[in-house]
Design a protein around this motif. Structure first.
Motif, PDB file in Angstrom:
ATOM      1  N   ASN A   1      -7.148  47.283  -0.327  1.00  8.28           N
ATOM      2  CA  ASN A   1      -6.822  48.269  -1.021  1.00  8.28           C
ATOM      3  C   ASN A   1      -5.502  48.839  -0.842  1.00  8.28           C
ATOM      4  O   ASN A   1      -4.910  49.700  -1.871  1.00  8.28           O
ATOM      5  CB  ASN A   1      -7.831  49.204  -1.338  1.00  8.28           C
ATOM      6  CG  ASN A   1      -7.848  50.363  -0.094  1.00  8.28           C
ATOM      7  OD1 ASN A   1      -6.942  50.484   0.564  1.00  8.28           O
ATOM      8  ND2 ASN A   1      -8.848  50.714  -0.214  1.00  8.28           N
ATOM      9  N   GLY A   2      -4.578  48.359   0.009  1.00  6.45           N
ATOM     10  CA  GLY A   2      -3.231  48.937   0.116  1.00  6.45           C
ATOM     11  C   GLY A   2      -3.080  49.946   1.263  1.00  6.45           C
ATOM     12  O   GLY A   2      -2.148  50.377   1.225  1.00  6.45           O
ATOM     13  N   PHE A   3      -4.095  50.263   2.024  1.00  4.78           N
ATOM     14  CA  PHE A   3      -4.281  51.220   3.142  1.00  4.78           C
ATOM     15  C   PHE A   3      -3.258  50.988   4.099  1.00  4.78           C
ATOM     16  O   PHE A   3      -2.306  51.794   4.570  1.00  4.78           O
ATOM     17  CB  PHE A   3      -5.728  51.280   3.564  1.00  4.78           C
ATOM     18  CG  PHE A   3      -5.511  52.489   4.587  1.00  4.78           C
ATOM     19  CD1 PHE A   3      -5.939  53.749   4.321  1.00  4.78           C
ATOM     20  CD2 PHE A   3      -5.783  52.224   6.081  1.00  4.78           C
ATOM     21  CE1 PHE A   3      -5.594  54.829   5.163  1.00  4.78           C
ATOM     22  CE2 PHE A   3      -5.729  53.116   6.892  1.00  4.78           C
ATOM     23  CZ  PHE A   3      -5.918  54.624   6.535  1.00  4.78           C
ATOM     24  N   LEU A   4      -3.007  49.660   4.468  1.00  9.45           N
ATOM     25  CA  LEU A   4      -2.149  49.223   5.546  1.00  9.45           C
ATOM     26  C   LEU A   4      -0.858  49.582   4.935  1.00  9.45           C
ATOM     27  O   LEU A   4      -0.019  49.758   5.738  1.00  9.45           O
ATOM     28  CB  LEU A   4      -2.375  47.818   6.057  1.00  9.45           C
ATOM     29  CG  LEU A   4      -3.778  47.816   6.683  1.00  9.45           C
ATOM     30  CD1 LEU A   4      -3.913  46.491   7.196  1.00  9.45           C
ATOM     31  CD2 LEU A   4      -3.994  48.770   7.924  1.00  9.45           C
ATOM     32  N   ASN A   5      -0.408  49.303   3.580  1.00 14.74           N
ATOM     33  CA  ASN A   5       0.953  49.431   3.266  1.00 14.74           C
ATOM     34  C   ASN A   5       1.143  50.738   3.199  1.00 14.74           C
ATOM     35  O   ASN A   5       2.480  51.153   3.282  1.00 14.74           O
ATOM     36  CB  ASN A   5       0.967  48.651   1.709  1.00 14.74           C
ATOM     37  CG  ASN A   5       0.879  47.196   1.730  1.00 14.74           C
ATOM     38  OD1 ASN A   5       1.501  46.872   2.733  1.00 14.74           O
ATOM     39  ND2 ASN A   5       0.593  46.840   0.543  1.00 14.74           N
ATOM     40  N   SER A   6       0.120  51.811   3.141  1.00 10.57           N
ATOM     41  CA  SER A   6       0.493  53.062   2.964  1.00 10.57           C
ATOM     42  C   SER A   6       0.956  53.531   4.266  1.00 10.57           C
ATOM     43  O   SER A   6       1.561  54.580   4.512  1.00 10.57           O
ATOM     44  CB  SER A   6      -0.894  53.829   2.499  1.00 10.57           C
ATOM     45  OG  SER A   6      -1.231  53.556   1.296  1.00 10.57           O
ATOM     46  N   ILE A   7       0.378  53.053   5.328  1.00 14.96           N
ATOM     47  CA  ILE A   7       0.865  53.462   6.706  1.00 14.96           C
ATOM     48  C   ILE A   7       2.149  52.945   6.950  1.00 14.96           C
ATOM     49  O   ILE A   7       2.855  53.700   7.465  1.00 14.96           O
ATOM     50  CB  ILE A   7      -0.338  52.859   7.722  1.00 14.96           C
ATOM     51  CG1 ILE A   7      -1.747  53.539   7.733  1.00 14.96           C
ATOM     52  CG2 ILE A   7       0.231  52.880   9.261  1.00 14.96           C
ATOM     53  CD1 ILE A   7      -2.771  53.112   8.390  1.00 14.96           C
ATOM     54  N   LYS A   8       2.231  51.649   6.727  1.00 16.91           N
ATOM     55  CA  LYS A   8       3.712  51.099   6.881  1.00 16.91           C
ATOM     56  C   LYS A   8       4.893  51.999   6.218  1.00 16.91           C
ATOM     57  O   LYS A   8       5.935  51.979   6.686  1.00 16.91           O
ATOM     58  CB  LYS A   8       3.812  49.741   6.175  1.00 16.91           C
ATOM     59  CG  LYS A   8       5.051  49.098   6.498  1.00 16.91           C
ATOM     60  CD  LYS A   8       5.064  47.528   5.959  1.00 16.91           C
ATOM     61  CE  LYS A   8       5.262  47.602   4.525  1.00 16.91           C
ATOM     62  NZ  LYS A   8       5.567  46.065   4.054  1.00 16.91           N
ATOM     63  N   ASN A   9       4.613  52.495   5.038  1.00 19.72           N
ATOM     64  CA  ASN A   9       5.404  53.227   4.371  1.00 19.72           C
ATOM     65  C   ASN A   9       5.275  54.798   4.345  1.00 19.72           C
ATOM     66  O   ASN A   9       5.813  55.634   3.533  1.00 19.72           O
ATOM     67  CB  ASN A   9       5.269  52.681   2.704  1.00 19.72           C
ATOM     68  CG  ASN A   9       5.614  51.459   2.458  1.00 19.72           C
ATOM     69  OD1 ASN A   9       6.475  50.970   3.104  1.00 19.72           O
ATOM     70  ND2 ASN A   9       4.943  50.930   1.560  1.00 19.72           N
ATOM     71  N   LEU A  10       4.549  55.166   5.460  1.00 14.80           N
ATOM     72  CA  LEU A  10       4.289  56.432   5.613  1.00 14.80           C
ATOM     73  C   LEU A  10       5.682  57.522   5.638  1.00 14.80           C
ATOM     74  O   LEU A  10       5.655  58.485   5.065  1.00 14.80           O
ATOM     75  CB  LEU A  10       3.908  56.747   6.955  1.00 14.80           C
ATOM     76  CG  LEU A  10       3.128  58.067   7.334  1.00 14.80           C
ATOM     77  CD1 LEU A  10       2.196  58.433   6.191  1.00 14.80           C
ATOM     78  CD2 LEU A  10       2.496  58.004   8.612  1.00 14.80           C
ATOM     79  N   VAL A  11       6.683  57.275   6.417  1.00 13.09           N
ATOM     80  CA  VAL A  11       7.813  58.038   6.714  1.00 13.09           C
ATOM     81  C   VAL A  11       8.739  58.071   5.558  1.00 13.09           C
ATOM     82  O   VAL A  11       9.141  56.952   5.142  1.00 13.09           O
ATOM     83  CB  VAL A  11       8.299  57.820   8.048  1.00 13.09           C
ATOM     84  CG1 VAL A  11       9.621  58.681   8.171  1.00 13.09           C
ATOM     85  CG2 VAL A  11       7.489  58.044   9.163  1.00 13.09           C
ATOM     86  N   PRO A  12       9.123  59.030   4.776  1.00 14.74           N
ATOM     87  CA  PRO A  12      10.095  58.899   3.852  1.00 14.74           C
ATOM     88  C   PRO A  12      11.253  58.545   4.368  1.00 14.74           C
ATOM     89  O   PRO A  12      11.729  58.913   5.481  1.00 14.74           O
ATOM     90  CB  PRO A  12      10.273  60.216   3.228  1.00 14.74           C
ATOM     91  CG  PRO A  12       8.871  61.278   3.741  1.00 14.74           C
ATOM     92  CD  PRO A  12       8.363  60.104   4.984  1.00 14.74           C
ATOM     93  N   ASP A  13      12.181  57.616   3.344  1.00 12.34           N
ATOM     94  CA  ASP A  13      13.403  57.359   4.098  1.00 12.34           C
ATOM     95  C   ASP A  13      14.461  58.358   4.153  1.00 12.34           C
ATOM     96  O   ASP A  13      15.247  58.240   5.045  1.00 12.34           O
ATOM     97  CB  ASP A  13      13.949  56.217   2.767  1.00 12.34           C
ATOM     98  CG  ASP A  13      13.299  54.964   2.743  1.00 12.34           C
ATOM     99  OD1 ASP A  13      12.583  54.674   3.846  1.00 12.34           O
ATOM    100  OD2 ASP A  13      13.228  54.427   1.609  1.00 12.34           O
ATOM    101  N   ALA A  14      14.440  59.459   3.327  1.00 16.94           N
ATOM    102  CA  ALA A  14      15.258  60.580   3.507  1.00 16.94           C
ATOM    103  C   ALA A  14      15.218  61.159   4.865  1.00 16.94           C
ATOM    104  O   ALA A  14      16.175  61.816   5.198  1.00 16.94           O
ATOM    105  CB  ALA A  14      15.074  61.399   2.378  1.00 16.94           C
ATOM    106  N   VAL A  15      13.959  61.117   5.697  1.00 17.16           N
ATOM    107  CA  VAL A  15      13.871  61.763   6.778  1.00 17.16           C
ATOM    108  C   VAL A  15      14.107  60.900   8.166  1.00 17.16           C
ATOM    109  O   VAL A  15      14.080  61.268   9.226  1.00 17.16           O
ATOM    110  CB  VAL A  15      12.625  62.726   7.207  1.00 17.16           C
ATOM    111  CG1 VAL A  15      12.738  63.815   5.900  1.00 17.16           C
ATOM    112  CG2 VAL A  15      11.783  61.800   7.038  1.00 17.16           C
ATOM    113  N   SER A  16      14.328  59.568   7.910  1.00 20.96           N
ATOM    114  CA  SER A  16      14.374  58.525   8.932  1.00 20.96           C
ATOM    115  C   SER A  16      15.646  59.027   9.630  1.00 20.96           C
ATOM    116  O   SER A  16      16.569  59.320   9.320  1.00 20.96           O
ATOM    117  CB  SER A  16      14.454  57.160   8.513  1.00 20.96           C
ATOM    118  OG  SER A  16      13.175  56.835   7.858  1.00 20.96           O
ATOM    119  N   GLY A  17      15.375  58.911  11.091  1.00 16.86           N
ATOM    120  CA  GLY A  17      16.579  59.088  11.938  1.00 16.86           C
ATOM    121  C   GLY A  17      16.891  60.582  12.219  1.00 16.86           C
ATOM    122  O   GLY A  17      17.761  60.909  13.150  1.00 16.86           O
TER     123      GLY A  17
END
Length: 159
Positions: A124-140
């Motif tokens: 149902n997309g649970f693994l995609n949710s984990i993959k997309n967990l961290v918002p791009d704006a806070v990466s790094g």
């Protein structure tokens, strides 16, 4: 009269200082639940879990000033939990200051499922949710990651 004024001041002080400062996770959970659309918990599909992350940016005084979430968030999850600018407004209405997070970013993962389920269907997309967990704006950026909020029932109201 002096004694009456003293008693009133003491009572006001006890009311002000008698309120407990909620934990950040309790505040966030309460604000997410307040924005929940309709009967999200009852209408959640069998073995379906909503999994998302919220990143909060704090100003120098410890007040929440910015809310981030992944742009790749499941649209159904985003709609059900009102993960938009209204969530930040609900959080800010409490006007609380968390000095331990001043000038920092804090990441929460939020896992919500139907309490009658005994497993999660990964199709149902649970693994995609984990993959997309961290918002791009806070990466790094330096990030404080707190324990996940796991919600199978509506949490209690905070003061």
């Amino acid at each position: 009269m002096k004694h009456l004024l003293f008693i009133v001041i003491m009572l006001l002080g006890s009311v002000t200082f008698g309120q407990k400062m909620p934990k950040l996770s309790v505040l966030i959970s309460n604000c997410v639940v307040k924005g929940t659309k309709g009967e999200a918990y009852e209408n959640t599909k069998k073995n379906f879990a909503h999994f998302f992350a919220l990143a909060l940016s704090f100003d120098a005084t410890g007040k929440i000033d910015t809310l981030y979430y992944s742009s790749k968030l499941n649209p159904e999850t985003k709609k059900i939990y009102a993960l938009d600018s209204s969530l930040l407004k609900r959080i800010k209405t409490y006007n609380l200051s968390f000095k331990e997070y001043a000038s920092r970013l804090v990441l929460f993962s939020y896992y919500c499922y139907n309490s009658t389920d005994d497993s999660v269907d990964y199709k149902n997309g649970f693994l995609n949710s984990i993959k997309n967990l961290v918002p791009d704006a806070v990466s790094g950026k330096p990030l404080i990651i707190l324990e996940p909020i796991i919600d199978a029932n509506l949490p209690t109201e905070i003061n």
